[in-house]
Write a protein that holds these residues in place. Structure first.
Motif, PDB file in Angstrom:
ATOM      1  N   PHE A  37      38.477  27.203  49.902  1.00  0.00           N
ATOM      2  CA  PHE A  37      37.163  26.691  50.309  1.00  0.00           C
ATOM      3  C   PHE A  37      36.846  25.384  49.603  1.00  0.00           C
ATOM      4  O   PHE A  37      36.382  24.414  50.216  1.00  0.00           O
ATOM      5  N   ARG A  38      37.092  25.344  48.316  1.00  0.00           N
ATOM      6  CA  ARG A  38      36.779  24.123  47.555  1.00  0.00           C
ATOM      7  C   ARG A  38      37.705  22.980  47.955  1.00  0.00           C
ATOM      8  O   ARG A  38      37.293  21.815  47.993  1.00  0.00           O
ATOM      9  N   ALA A  39      38.972  23.289  48.290  1.00  0.00           N
ATOM     10  CA  ALA A  39      39.897  22.242  48.717  1.00  0.00           C
ATOM     11  C   ALA A  39      39.478  21.629  50.049  1.00  0.00           C
ATOM     12  O   ALA A  39      39.712  20.436  50.301  1.00  0.00           O
ATOM     13  N   LYS A  40      38.852  22.421  50.916  1.00  0.00           N
ATOM     14  CA  LYS A  40      38.376  21.926  52.204  1.00  0.00           C
ATOM     15  C   LYS A  40      36.970  21.339  52.126  1.00  0.00           C
ATOM     16  O   LYS A  40      36.415  20.927  53.154  1.00  0.00           O
ATOM     17  N   GLY A  41      36.393  21.291  50.938  1.00  0.00           N
ATOM     18  CA  GLY A  41      35.068  20.695  50.777  1.00  0.00           C
ATOM     19  C   GLY A  41      33.947  21.551  51.299  1.00  0.00           C
ATOM     20  O   GLY A  41      32.882  21.028  51.664  1.00  0.00           O
ATOM     21  N   ILE A  42      34.155  22.869  51.353  1.00  0.00           N
ATOM     22  CA  ILE A  42      33.107  23.779  51.818  1.00  0.00           C
ATOM     23  C   ILE A  42      32.291  24.244  50.619  1.00  0.00           C
ATOM     24  O   ILE A  42      32.853  24.717  49.625  1.00  0.00           O
ATOM     25  N   LYS A  43      30.989  24.117  50.708  1.00  0.00           N
ATOM     26  CA  LYS A  43      30.102  24.545  49.628  1.00  0.00           C
ATOM     27  C   LYS A  43      30.227  26.053  49.446  1.00  0.00           C
ATOM     28  O   LYS A  43      30.002  26.826  50.378  1.00  0.00           O
ATOM     29  N   THR A  44      30.580  26.467  48.230  1.00  0.00           N
ATOM     30  CA  THR A  44      30.863  27.875  47.952  1.00  0.00           C
ATOM     31  C   THR A  44      29.962  28.378  46.839  1.00  0.00           C
ATOM     32  O   THR A  44      29.795  27.716  45.812  1.00  0.00           O
ATOM     33  N   LYS A  45      29.393  29.542  47.044  1.00  0.00           N
ATOM     34  CA  LYS A  45      28.558  30.199  46.045  1.00  0.00           C
ATOM     35  C   LYS A  45      29.172  31.549  45.722  1.00  0.00           C
ATOM     36  O   LYS A  45      29.381  32.376  46.602  1.00  0.00           O
ATOM     37  N   ASN A  46      29.444  31.768  44.424  1.00  0.00           N
ATOM     38  CA  ASN A  46      30.046  33.012  43.969  1.00  0.00           C
ATOM     39  C   ASN A  46      28.979  33.837  43.270  1.00  0.00           C
ATOM     40  O   ASN A  46      28.590  33.547  42.131  1.00  0.00           O
ATOM     41  N   GLU A  47      28.486  34.849  43.954  1.00  0.00           N
ATOM     42  CA  GLU A  47      27.462  35.725  43.377  1.00  0.00           C
ATOM     43  C   GLU A  47      28.065  36.854  42.563  1.00  0.00           C
ATOM     44  O   GLU A  47      27.336  37.601  41.915  1.00  0.00           O
ATOM     45  N   MET A  48      29.359  36.976  42.554  1.00  0.00           N
ATOM     46  CA  MET A  48      29.991  38.059  41.810  1.00  0.00           C
ATOM     47  C   MET A  48      29.957  37.813  40.311  1.00  0.00           C
ATOM     48  O   MET A  48      29.903  38.756  39.526  1.00  0.00           O
ATOM     49  N   ALA A  49      29.971  36.554  39.877  1.00  0.00           N
ATOM     50  CA  ALA A  49      29.947  36.262  38.445  1.00  0.00           C
ATOM     51  C   ALA A  49      28.601  36.601  37.839  1.00  0.00           C
ATOM     52  O   ALA A  49      28.489  36.937  36.658  1.00  0.00           O
ATOM     53  N   ASP A  50      27.499  36.537  38.626  1.00  0.00           N
ATOM     54  CA  ASP A  50      26.159  36.775  38.097  1.00  0.00           C
ATOM     55  C   ASP A  50      25.945  38.238  37.739  1.00  0.00           C
ATOM     56  O   ASP A  50      25.233  38.555  36.783  1.00  0.00           O
ATOM     57  N   ASP A  51      26.545  39.137  38.506  1.00  0.00           N
ATOM     58  CA  ASP A  51      26.280  40.551  38.264  1.00  0.00           C
ATOM     59  C   ASP A  51      27.455  41.266  37.623  1.00  0.00           C
ATOM     60  O   ASP A  51      27.580  42.473  37.702  1.00  0.00           O
ATOM     61  N   SER A  52      28.337  40.504  36.922  1.00  0.00           N
ATOM     62  CA  SER A  52      29.499  41.131  36.294  1.00  0.00           C
ATOM     63  C   SER A  52      29.088  42.069  35.173  1.00  0.00           C
ATOM     64  O   SER A  52      29.665  43.142  34.994  1.00  0.00           O
ATOM     65  N   GLY A  53      28.046  41.669  34.378  1.00  0.00           N
ATOM     66  CA  GLY A  53      27.589  42.540  33.296  1.00  0.00           C
ATOM     67  C   GLY A  53      27.028  43.843  33.825  1.00  0.00           C
ATOM     68  O   GLY A  53      27.319  44.924  33.299  1.00  0.00           O
TER      69      GLY A  53
END
Length: 562
Positions: free
Chosen positions: A458-474
């Motif tokens: 996604f980042r290589a194609k320039g698509i804006k990506t939001k990762n919500e998995m890192a926020d709720d890891s705790g």
């Protein structure tokens, strides 16, 4: 010469001028354009009737089938009838249509059209050239599909496009187009076999009775020439598995179209309708998928299929000689097709499609390799499992529902966990947010190991990506630990319960003896087997002081001392 203005040819959107002469007749659009002419020797029959724009003259020609001239006035009948009688020797029949509004009647097959009669009057007529396909929709139901023009403004009035000969051109005459009609045909019908000279058998000879709907279907297939395509079959592939629509079809490939022949449905698809062609290797290392995008979509009843999805085995090879003359192969398809193919069947089908349609074959992007070194990842759309493939300019989910997502329409991508803590720790979801208020697309149950390859793509194609998995890891970790504590306490309870069951297992033999004693006590005809337990009971009874009880009991066998 007789001339009439404001006449419409074959439901054309623009009017023109119709002229009748001794040699034949012609029509020329008022705004300029190609003229349509018909020689008098080609005219077989003529009919006068009410129509959409006044009165209509419908002609049956030998080469062009049904030709319609609409826009006449009621007072024009005598002039037109006189011209046909004097110049062409044909009686202009005045036909009145049925206006009762009944939806039941009798269908009759004419030379060039299907007529539906109500009370011996035609309610409507359907030219065979306007029918693209027909299928048995049920035991007594036949579905008839109508042709759709590639260009909505083309109604077959341009000479260089074939005039009225072009199939399906008349349907472009209106904004709203009828695309399907269904006939319910109950009962049985008699099929009259033809003799070798072409005449029907007489009533005294053998005739065949069959389902009326089947006979209607077979007759319409023959009259409308649905099963026949102009030109020879270049290649045929038998029993090809289709995932969308589901079933097995034979594929016949012609110069300008291809045909799918199944047990129930039969489709003929023009190459002009093929908009996308994708060759997708399935991540199971066994199959290859060919996905064909169609516009207009394939219709099966009320269901529309914008994509065909075919599945082939990778190790299945085919040896095929193309049924094409050397002159045609060299002149039109040089460097596009080969005369002989010996390769995996998916490769052969894709190459022939590419050569005949001129469409580019789209393959998965080389910039994406999944954790398992595949071109696609396994996921789900609601309850449907499938695979999501990353292409250079789009994303494709197959097989059902086949979903094509262009990267130009993607606003952003969100990665998130949905569901319980333990389930979310193993899988995650992807949601494509589209531009312009288009509906978003969500793909769920993706393996946690595929997060990094997808996010990098996604980042290589320039698509804006939001990762919500890192926020709720705790929170996920705490929930997982809490579940571990609960699981360990449950195990202790389970172990204690099993230990208690082990302690009670000692009494199982005793319980069995108890049941046996009860049975002996209440069985009046029971005879002792002389076991050791009976001997002990006999010794105990000998010490009893009550002699009455001893008399009532059966005598025991005494031991003999050696």
């Amino acid at each position: 010469m007789e001339s009439f203005t404001d006449i419409y040819l074959n439901l054309s959107k623009k009017a023109g001028t119709a002229r009748f002469a001794e040699s034949g007749w012609g029509w020329k659009p008022a705004s300029g354009g190609d003229t349509f002419t018909l020689d008098q020797s080609q005219i077989v029959m003529a009919q006068w009737s009410r129509a959409a724009r006044g009165y209509e003259v419908k002609l049956l020609s030998r080469a062009d089938g049904v030709v319609q001239l609409d826009g006449f006035k009621s007072e024009d009948f005598e002039r037109v009838a006189k011209a046909f009688k004097i110049w062409y020797g044909i009686h202009l029949e005045n036909k009145e249509h049925a206006l009762r509004g009944w939806n039941w009647g009798k269908a009759e097959f004419g030379k060039a059209e299907l007529t539906f009669n109500v009370a011996n009057r035609p309610a409507f007529e359907v030219p065979y050239t306007e029918i693209s396909n027909t299928n048995l929709a049920g035991k007594n139901e036949v579905a008839v599909d109508f042709s759709l023009p590639v260009d909505a403004n083309d109604t077959g009035t341009n000479g260089h496009l074939g005039g009225a000969r072009a199939r399906g051109k008349k349907s472009g005459g209106a904004k709203d187009q009828l695309v399907e009609m269904r006939f319910y045909i109950p009962g049985v019908a008699t099929k009259r076999e033809k003799k070798e000279d072409g005449e029907d058998v007489t009533d005294g000879e053998d005739v065949e009775e069959q389902n009326a709907a089947n006979l209607f279907y077979e007759t319409l297939m023959e009259k409308a020439e649905i099963g026949e395509v102009a030109g020879d079959t270049f290649a045929t592939f038998l029993d090809i598995l289709h995932l969308t629509p589901r079933g097995r079809f034979d594929i016949d490939m012609y110069e300008k179209s291809f045909r799918l022949r199944g047990k129930t449905y039969d489709y003929k698809i023009q190459f002009e309708a093929v908009k996308k062609f994708m060759l997708l290797p399935k991540p199971d290392d066994v199959h290859t998928l060919i996905t064909i995008g169609l516009d207009p979509p394939l219709r099966q009843g009320q269901t529309r299929y914008p994509f065909l999805v075919m599945q082939f085995k990778r190790d299945e090879e085919v040896n095929l000689d193309l049924n094409m003359k050397e002159e045609l192969l060299e002149s039109q398809y040089k460097d596009k097709l080969q005369g002989h193919y010996e390769a995996p069947i998916a490769h052969v089908v894709s190459e022939i499609f590419k050569g005949l349609t001129g469409k580019r074959i789209t393959r998965p992007s080389r910039d994406f390799i999944s954790h398992h070194e595949q071109s696609g990842v396994k996921c789900s759309v609601k309850a449907n499992e499938g695979h999501l493939f990353c292409l250079d300019k789009a994303f494709m989910f197959v097989p059902k529902p086949a979903t094509y997502i262009s990267m130009d329409n993607v606003a952003s991508v969100t990665m998130s966990r949905v569901g319980g803590a333990m389930a979310a720790s193993r899988t995650f979801d992807i949601t494509f947010h589209m531009k312009g208020g288009m509906a978003e697309h969500q793909f769920s149950n993706i393996n946690r190991e595929e997060q990094q390859p997808l996010e990098s793509f996604f980042r290589a194609k320039g698509i804006k990506t939001k990762n919500e998995m890192a926020d709720d890891s705790g929170a996920i970790l705490a929930a997982a630990l809490q579940d571990d504590d609960l699981a360990s306490s449950d195990e202790e309870v389970a172990n204690r319960g099993s230990a208690d069951e082990d302690d009670e297992s000692i009494d199982e033999d005793f319980q069995a003896e108890s049941e046996s004693d009860v049975a002996e006590e209440y069985d009046e005809d029971h005879q002792s087997s002389g076991s050791a337990s009976d001997d002990e009971m006999a010794d105990a009874d000998s010490d009893a002081p009550a002699e009455e009880e001893m008399v009532e009991r059966p005598k025991k066998k005494q031991k003999t001392a050696k």
